[in-house]
Design a protein around this motif. Structure first.
Motif, PDB file in Angstrom:
ATOM      1  N   LYS A   1       1.304  14.198   2.507  1.00 54.01           N
ATOM      2  CA  LYS A   1      -0.279  14.256   2.078  1.00 54.01           C
ATOM      3  C   LYS A   1      -0.211  14.720   0.771  1.00 54.01           C
ATOM      4  N   GLU A   2       0.299  15.729   0.173  1.00 62.28           N
ATOM      5  CA  GLU A   2       0.254  16.479  -1.069  1.00 62.28           C
ATOM      6  C   GLU A   2       0.351  15.592  -2.021  1.00 62.28           C
ATOM      7  N   GLU A   3       1.588  14.608  -2.059  1.00 62.51           N
ATOM      8  CA  GLU A   3       1.837  13.455  -3.122  1.00 62.51           C
ATOM      9  C   GLU A   3       0.879  12.643  -3.243  1.00 62.51           C
ATOM     10  N   PHE A   4       0.117  12.230  -2.077  1.00 61.76           N
ATOM     11  CA  PHE A   4      -0.829  11.105  -2.042  1.00 61.76           C
ATOM     12  C   PHE A   4      -2.208  11.962  -2.760  1.00 61.76           C
ATOM     13  N   GLU A   5      -2.211  12.919  -2.334  1.00 63.08           N
ATOM     14  CA  GLU A   5      -3.597  13.665  -2.905  1.00 63.08           C
ATOM     15  C   GLU A   5      -3.618  13.911  -4.291  1.00 63.08           C
ATOM     16  N   ASN A   6      -2.176  14.190  -4.798  1.00 65.47           N
ATOM     17  CA  ASN A   6      -2.271  14.271  -6.124  1.00 65.47           C
ATOM     18  C   ASN A   6      -2.257  12.666  -7.016  1.00 65.47           C
ATOM     19  N   LYS A   7      -2.118  12.041  -6.289  1.00 64.95           N
ATOM     20  CA  LYS A   7      -2.205  10.509  -6.797  1.00 64.95           C
ATOM     21  C   LYS A   7      -3.628  10.319  -6.757  1.00 64.95           C
ATOM     22  N   ILE A   8      -4.262  10.637  -5.763  1.00 61.26           N
ATOM     23  CA  ILE A   8      -5.757  10.263  -5.924  1.00 61.26           C
ATOM     24  C   ILE A   8      -6.397  11.003  -7.117  1.00 61.26           C
ATOM     25  N   LYS A   9      -6.142  12.030  -7.310  1.00 62.35           N
ATOM     26  CA  LYS A   9      -6.603  12.992  -8.503  1.00 62.35           C
ATOM     27  C   LYS A   9      -6.204  12.252  -9.736  1.00 62.35           C
ATOM     28  N   GLU A  10      -5.029  11.514  -9.675  1.00 62.83           N
ATOM     29  CA  GLU A  10      -4.557  10.647 -11.001  1.00 62.83           C
ATOM     30  C   GLU A  10      -5.465   9.451 -11.250  1.00 62.83           C
TER      31      GLU A  10
ATOM     32  N   LYS B   1       8.425  -1.873   0.777  1.00 57.90           N
ATOM     33  CA  LYS B   1       8.156  -3.301   1.334  1.00 57.90           C
ATOM     34  C   LYS B   1       7.095  -3.418   2.100  1.00 57.90           C
ATOM     35  N   THR B   2       7.181  -2.558   3.106  1.00 58.08           N
ATOM     36  CA  THR B   2       5.819  -2.314   4.156  1.00 58.08           C
ATOM     37  C   THR B   2       4.787  -1.146   3.544  1.00 58.08           C
ATOM     38  N   TYR B   3       5.425  -0.384   3.067  1.00 54.22           N
ATOM     39  CA  TYR B   3       4.639   0.644   2.321  1.00 54.22           C
ATOM     40  C   TYR B   3       5.456   1.563   1.486  1.00 54.22           C
ATOM     41  N   TYR B   4       4.675   2.242   0.568  1.00 54.50           N
ATOM     42  CA  TYR B   4       5.307   3.363  -0.245  1.00 54.50           C
ATOM     43  C   TYR B   4       4.908   4.548   0.490  1.00 54.50           C
ATOM     44  N   PHE B   5       5.867   5.379   1.057  1.00 53.59           N
ATOM     45  CA  PHE B   5       5.761   6.385   1.784  1.00 53.59           C
ATOM     46  C   PHE B   5       5.410   7.918   0.994  1.00 53.59           C
ATOM     47  N   TYR B   6       4.372   8.788   1.130  1.00 57.37           N
ATOM     48  CA  TYR B   6       4.307   9.717   0.454  1.00 57.37           C
ATOM     49  C   TYR B   6       4.083  10.885   1.474  1.00 57.37           C
TER      50      TYR B   6
ATOM     51  N   GLY C   1      -3.630   3.919   0.775  1.00 54.39           N
ATOM     52  CA  GLY C   1      -4.383   3.445  -0.460  1.00 54.39           C
ATOM     53  C   GLY C   1      -3.580   2.122  -1.184  1.00 54.39           C
ATOM     54  N   THR C   2      -4.578   1.587  -2.007  1.00 50.41           N
ATOM     55  CA  THR C   2      -4.091   0.476  -2.526  1.00 50.41           C
ATOM     56  C   THR C   2      -3.738   0.880  -4.385  1.00 50.41           C
TER      57      THR C   2
ATOM     58  N   SER D   1       0.817  -1.137   0.092  1.00 53.78           N
ATOM     59  CA  SER D   1       0.034  -0.063   0.034  1.00 53.78           C
ATOM     60  C   SER D   1       0.812   1.221  -0.015  1.00 53.78           C
ATOM     61  N   ALA D   2       0.126   2.429  -0.171  1.00 48.63           N
ATOM     62  CA  ALA D   2       0.951   3.676  -0.018  1.00 48.63           C
ATOM     63  C   ALA D   2       0.190   4.506   0.973  1.00 48.63           C
ATOM     64  N   THR D   3       1.018   5.006   1.936  1.00 46.11           N
ATOM     65  CA  THR D   3       0.533   5.914   2.835  1.00 46.11           C
ATOM     66  C   THR D   3       1.085   7.172   3.199  1.00 46.11           C
ATOM     67  N   SER D   4       0.456   8.158   3.752  1.00 50.73           N
ATOM     68  CA  SER D   4       1.152   9.383   4.100  1.00 50.73           C
ATOM     69  C   SER D   4       1.598   9.570   5.629  1.00 50.73           C
ATOM     70  N   ARG D   5       1.466   8.195   6.341  1.00 53.92           N
ATOM     71  CA  ARG D   5       1.872   8.412   7.675  1.00 53.92           C
ATOM     72  C   ARG D   5       3.208   8.184   7.813  1.00 53.92           C
ATOM     73  N   PRO D   6       3.931   8.711   9.005  1.00 57.20           N
ATOM     74  CA  PRO D   6       5.318   8.759   9.114  1.00 57.20           C
ATOM     75  C   PRO D   6       5.749   7.285   9.066  1.00 57.20           C
ATOM     76  N   MET D   7       7.116   7.137   8.581  1.00 61.82           N
ATOM     77  CA  MET D   7       7.555   5.825   8.696  1.00 61.82           C
ATOM     78  C   MET D   7       7.947   5.456  10.266  1.00 61.82           C
ATOM     79  N   ARG D   8       7.824   4.103  10.432  1.00 59.67           N
ATOM     80  CA  ARG D   8       8.052   3.753  11.818  1.00 59.67           C
ATOM     81  C   ARG D   8       9.495   2.990  11.813  1.00 59.67           C
ATOM     82  N   THR D   9      10.120   2.594  13.026  1.00 58.11           N
ATOM     83  CA  THR D   9      11.469   1.940  12.897  1.00 58.11           C
ATOM     84  C   THR D   9      11.442   0.746  11.949  1.00 58.11           C
ATOM     85  N   ASN D  10      10.577  -0.059  11.835  1.00 58.01           N
ATOM     86  CA  ASN D  10      10.646  -1.491  11.237  1.00 58.01           C
ATOM     87  C   ASN D  10      10.088  -1.143   9.889  1.00 58.01           C
ATOM     88  N   ASP D  11       9.820   0.089   9.371  1.00 64.87           N
ATOM     89  CA  ASP D  11       9.163   0.213   8.070  1.00 64.87           C
ATOM     90  C   ASP D  11      10.302   0.239   7.022  1.00 64.87           C
TER      91      ASP D  11
END
Ligand code: 5GP
Length: 224
Positions: A61-70, A54-59, A85-86, A40-50
């Motif tokens: 908020k703005e990047e994520f919102e752009n991807k929603i529009k796309e 592999k665990t997520y694609y990190f973006y 998001g998936t 998945s993709a997320t806008s949450r901050p990375m945790r130590t084991n992220d």
């Protein structure tokens, strides 16, 4: 005699935060190499084991919102003040390859998938008890006290949504819970709506003709 659909199964797994779904899914991946876990993709901050990608694609908020529009996501939701998001790409490719695809997502997203793909399999994992859930959330030690409390509240609300799923599995023991979900997947594959075609091979066609002609003497029904 039966040709089943080659297309893999889309499996949506949800659970309250702290119910142990990550561990169960890892166990399932160890035991069955026809499973593909969507990242998945997320806008949450990375945790130590992220691990990025592999665990997520990190973006942001703005990047994520752009991807929603796309229209980049199959589904997305805002959860505990962050987006999740998936990504659409790859999912169809893996399903077409005959692999079973797992989406490990929360309920709002799962319900979006249910609307889009009602034939997907929806599995809910329950923690053994609220006490155990609280213990797991606290012992994870990755979130602030406020965040833990927020997640605990959300988790409690989420447990009431279980009836929207096809199956529920209680996580008393990881190994057993993983085996249960793998058995559910196996059973799903035997459903008659997964049959693409019922067909007769040449010998069976011959036998069928004999049956129609009512020529039922022993020799005519012999198949080598
Ligand atoms: P966490 O921050 O603990 O990794 O995840 C929080 C919640 O977000 C979990 O319930 C997890 O299943 C969910 N989640 C992870 N990826 C997705 C996603 O792509 N879509 C949605 N809707 N939820 C997700």
């Amino acid at each position: 005699m039966i040709k089943t659909k080659k297309q893999g199964l889309l499996i949506v797994i949800s659970a309250p935060s702290g119910a142990g779904k990550g561990t169960i899914i890892n166990k399932m991946l160890e035991k069955n190499n026809n499973l593909w876990l969507s990242v998945s993709a997320t806008s949450r901050p990375m945790r130590t084991n992220d691990i990025e990608g592999k665990t997520y694609y990190f973006y942001t908020k703005e990047e994520f919102e752009n991807k929603i529009k796309e229209n980049y996501f199959l589904e997305y939701a805002s959860y505990a003040d962050n987006y999740y998001g998936t990504p659409k790409k790859y999912i169809q490719e893996h399903l077409n390859n005959g692999e079973d695809v797992i989406l490990e997502i929360e309920i709002q997203g799962a319900m979006q998938v249910k609307k889009l793909i009602p034939e997907a399999l929806f599995v809910f994992i329950m923690p053994p008890s609220l006490k155990e859930l609280k213990k797991r959330l606290v012992s994870r030690g990755t979130d602030t006290k406020e965040k833990i409390l927020e997640r605990f509240k959300i988790a409690y609300q989420e447990m009431n949504e279980v009836t929207k799923y096809n199956y529920v599995v209680v996580n008393d023991e990881i190994e057993i819970a993983a085996d249960k979900i793998l058995s559910i997947i196996k059973s799903e594959k035997c459903r008659v709506d997964r049959i693409e075609e019922v067909f007769l091979n040449t010998e069976e066609e011959y036998m069928h003709e004999m049956l129609i002609d009512k020529d039922l003497d022993n020799n005519s029904l012999e198949i080598n």
